[in-house]
Design a protein around this motif. Structure first.
Motif, PDB file in Angstrom:
ATOM      1  N   MET A 116      57.087   0.199  17.387  1.00  0.00           N
ATOM      2  CA  MET A 116      58.304   0.356  16.448  1.00  0.00           C
ATOM      3  C   MET A 116      58.416  -0.788  15.693  1.00  0.00           C
ATOM      4  O   MET A 116      58.545  -1.953  16.143  1.00  0.00           O
ATOM      5  CB  MET A 116      59.515   0.556  17.466  1.00  0.00           C
ATOM      6  N   GLY A 117      58.679  -0.877  14.384  1.00  0.00           N
ATOM      7  CA  GLY A 117      58.770  -2.032  13.604  1.00  0.00           C
ATOM      8  C   GLY A 117      60.279  -2.506  13.460  1.00  0.00           C
ATOM      9  O   GLY A 117      61.074  -1.842  14.141  1.00  0.00           O
ATOM     10  N   LEU A 118      60.532  -3.533  12.973  1.00  0.00           N
ATOM     11  CA  LEU A 118      61.928  -3.973  12.515  1.00  0.00           C
ATOM     12  C   LEU A 118      62.322  -3.155  11.528  1.00  0.00           C
ATOM     13  O   LEU A 118      61.936  -2.533  10.639  1.00  0.00           O
ATOM     14  CB  LEU A 118      61.608  -5.565  12.069  1.00  0.00           C
ATOM     15  N   PRO A 119      63.856  -3.304  11.556  1.00  0.00           N
ATOM     16  CA  PRO A 119      64.687  -2.488  10.445  1.00  0.00           C
ATOM     17  C   PRO A 119      64.701  -3.324   8.968  1.00  0.00           C
ATOM     18  O   PRO A 119      65.890  -2.885   8.335  1.00  0.00           O
ATOM     19  CB  PRO A 119      65.936  -2.355  11.247  1.00  0.00           C
ATOM     20  N   ILE A 120      63.531  -4.033   9.134  1.00  0.00           N
ATOM     21  CA  ILE A 120      63.919  -4.540   7.433  1.00  0.00           C
ATOM     22  C   ILE A 120      62.410  -4.474   6.688  1.00  0.00           C
ATOM     23  O   ILE A 120      61.628  -4.121   7.668  1.00  0.00           O
ATOM     24  CB  ILE A 120      64.260  -6.062   7.612  1.00  0.00           C
ATOM     25  N   ILE A 130      72.444 -10.023  -4.989  1.00  0.00           N
ATOM     26  CA  ILE A 130      71.500 -10.070  -3.618  1.00  0.00           C
ATOM     27  C   ILE A 130      72.260  -8.890  -2.613  1.00  0.00           C
ATOM     28  O   ILE A 130      71.064  -8.099  -2.179  1.00  0.00           O
ATOM     29  CB  ILE A 130      71.487 -11.338  -3.212  1.00  0.00           C
ATOM     30  N   GLY A 131      73.335  -9.190  -2.371  1.00  0.00           N
ATOM     31  CA  GLY A 131      73.935  -8.176  -1.469  1.00  0.00           C
ATOM     32  C   GLY A 131      73.745  -6.762  -1.690  1.00  0.00           C
ATOM     33  O   GLY A 131      73.385  -5.672  -0.887  1.00  0.00           O
ATOM     34  N   LEU A 132      73.974  -6.505  -3.111  1.00  0.00           N
ATOM     35  CA  LEU A 132      73.854  -5.072  -3.637  1.00  0.00           C
ATOM     36  C   LEU A 132      72.335  -4.597  -3.429  1.00  0.00           C
ATOM     37  O   LEU A 132      72.073  -3.437  -2.825  1.00  0.00           O
ATOM     38  CB  LEU A 132      74.459  -5.038  -4.990  1.00  0.00           C
ATOM     39  N   SER A 133      71.469  -5.363  -3.670  1.00  0.00           N
ATOM     40  CA  SER A 133      70.090  -5.109  -3.704  1.00  0.00           C
ATOM     41  C   SER A 133      69.581  -4.646  -2.337  1.00  0.00           C
ATOM     42  O   SER A 133      68.954  -3.819  -2.002  1.00  0.00           O
ATOM     43  CB  SER A 133      69.242  -6.217  -4.226  1.00  0.00           C
ATOM     44  N   LEU A 187      71.482  -1.495  -1.196  1.00  0.00           N
ATOM     45  CA  LEU A 187      70.687  -0.507  -1.698  1.00  0.00           C
ATOM     46  C   LEU A 187      69.325  -0.249  -1.105  1.00  0.00           C
ATOM     47  O   LEU A 187      68.853   1.259  -1.099  1.00  0.00           O
ATOM     48  CB  LEU A 187      70.797  -0.351  -3.339  1.00  0.00           C
ATOM     49  N   ASP A 188      68.791  -1.010  -1.025  1.00  0.00           N
ATOM     50  CA  ASP A 188      67.368  -1.152  -0.332  1.00  0.00           C
ATOM     51  C   ASP A 188      67.594  -0.288   0.844  1.00  0.00           C
ATOM     52  O   ASP A 188      66.635   0.328   1.420  1.00  0.00           O
ATOM     53  CB  ASP A 188      66.531  -2.334  -0.148  1.00  0.00           C
ATOM     54  N   GLY A 189      68.594  -0.761   1.808  1.00  0.00           N
ATOM     55  CA  GLY A 189      68.970  -0.114   3.000  1.00  0.00           C
ATOM     56  C   GLY A 189      69.034   1.255   3.018  1.00  0.00           C
ATOM     57  O   GLY A 189      68.814   2.124   4.010  1.00  0.00           O
ATOM     58  N   LEU A 190      69.918   1.705   2.111  1.00  0.00           N
ATOM     59  CA  LEU A 190      69.997   3.206   1.774  1.00  0.00           C
ATOM     60  C   LEU A 190      68.996   4.084   1.632  1.00  0.00           C
ATOM     61  O   LEU A 190      68.848   5.071   1.859  1.00  0.00           O
ATOM     62  CB  LEU A 190      71.280   3.178   0.700  1.00  0.00           C
TER      63      LEU A 190
END
Length: 171
Positions: free
Chosen positions: A1-5, A127-130, A133-136
């Motif tokens: 299982m990979g990392l969540p990033i 940076i935070g929004l990017s 949004l990538d996480g979503l």
């Protein structure tokens, strides 16, 4: 299982995380005069902070920055969580820039010389929004508009066929 990033978010998380972590570590042993200055600046923009003693305020701010910086640097913290935390924190900092007199040139968003040090917080919001949004969207299949249209037509056609079959069964 990979990392969540993902690999693509590492540069943003590392640069923002190291910057914020360093800022928090630098505030740990702040003297009373410096703490009063930081507190006064923040309380001038956010009046609800006036009720917190300056030394306590700086202690809380330091802890928050250390925690946020560590969360951004820790690959086990999910992307959407790290992005939301950075966006929220940096939006508060950006509020200092937008609401403090003398930080911007009159009638514009452009910083004055005094506002340059706070204007960088716009980058942290970006940076935070990017990251958020990538996480979503991470892990969701991405299709072109043309392919999505084709899939929608196929689904609609299948729905019509099923509707006709159901109508025949009723009669």
């Amino acid at each position: 299982m990979g990392l969540p990033i993902t690999l693509s978010e590492l540069p943003a998380r590392i640069s923002a995380g190291a910057f914020i972590l360093n800022s928090g570590l630098g505030k740990r042993d702040m003297d009373e005069a410096a703490a009063a200055g930081v507190h006064g600046f923040a309380a001038g923009t956010y009046p609800f902070l006036k009720s917190i003693p300056p030394q306590d305020f700086v202690k809380y701010l330091s802890a928050a920055e250390i925690a946020l910086g560590a969360a951004l640097l820790t690959p086990f913290v999910p992307t959407v969580v790290a992005g939301a935390a950075l966006t929220g924190f940096s939006a508060g900092l950006l509020g200092l820039y937008l609401r403090t007199p003398g930080m911007r040139k009159p009638g514009t968003l452009a910083p004055t010389q005094e506002g340059l040090s706070l204007a960088k917080d716009a980058w942290l919001v970006g940076i935070g929004l990017s990251i958020f949004l990538d996480g979503l969207t991470h892990g969701r299949p991405r299709v072109s508009a043309k392919k999505a249209e084709k899939q929608a037509k196929k689904a609609a056609k299948a729905g019509l066929v099923e509707g006709r079959k159901a109508a025949r069964r009723k009669s």
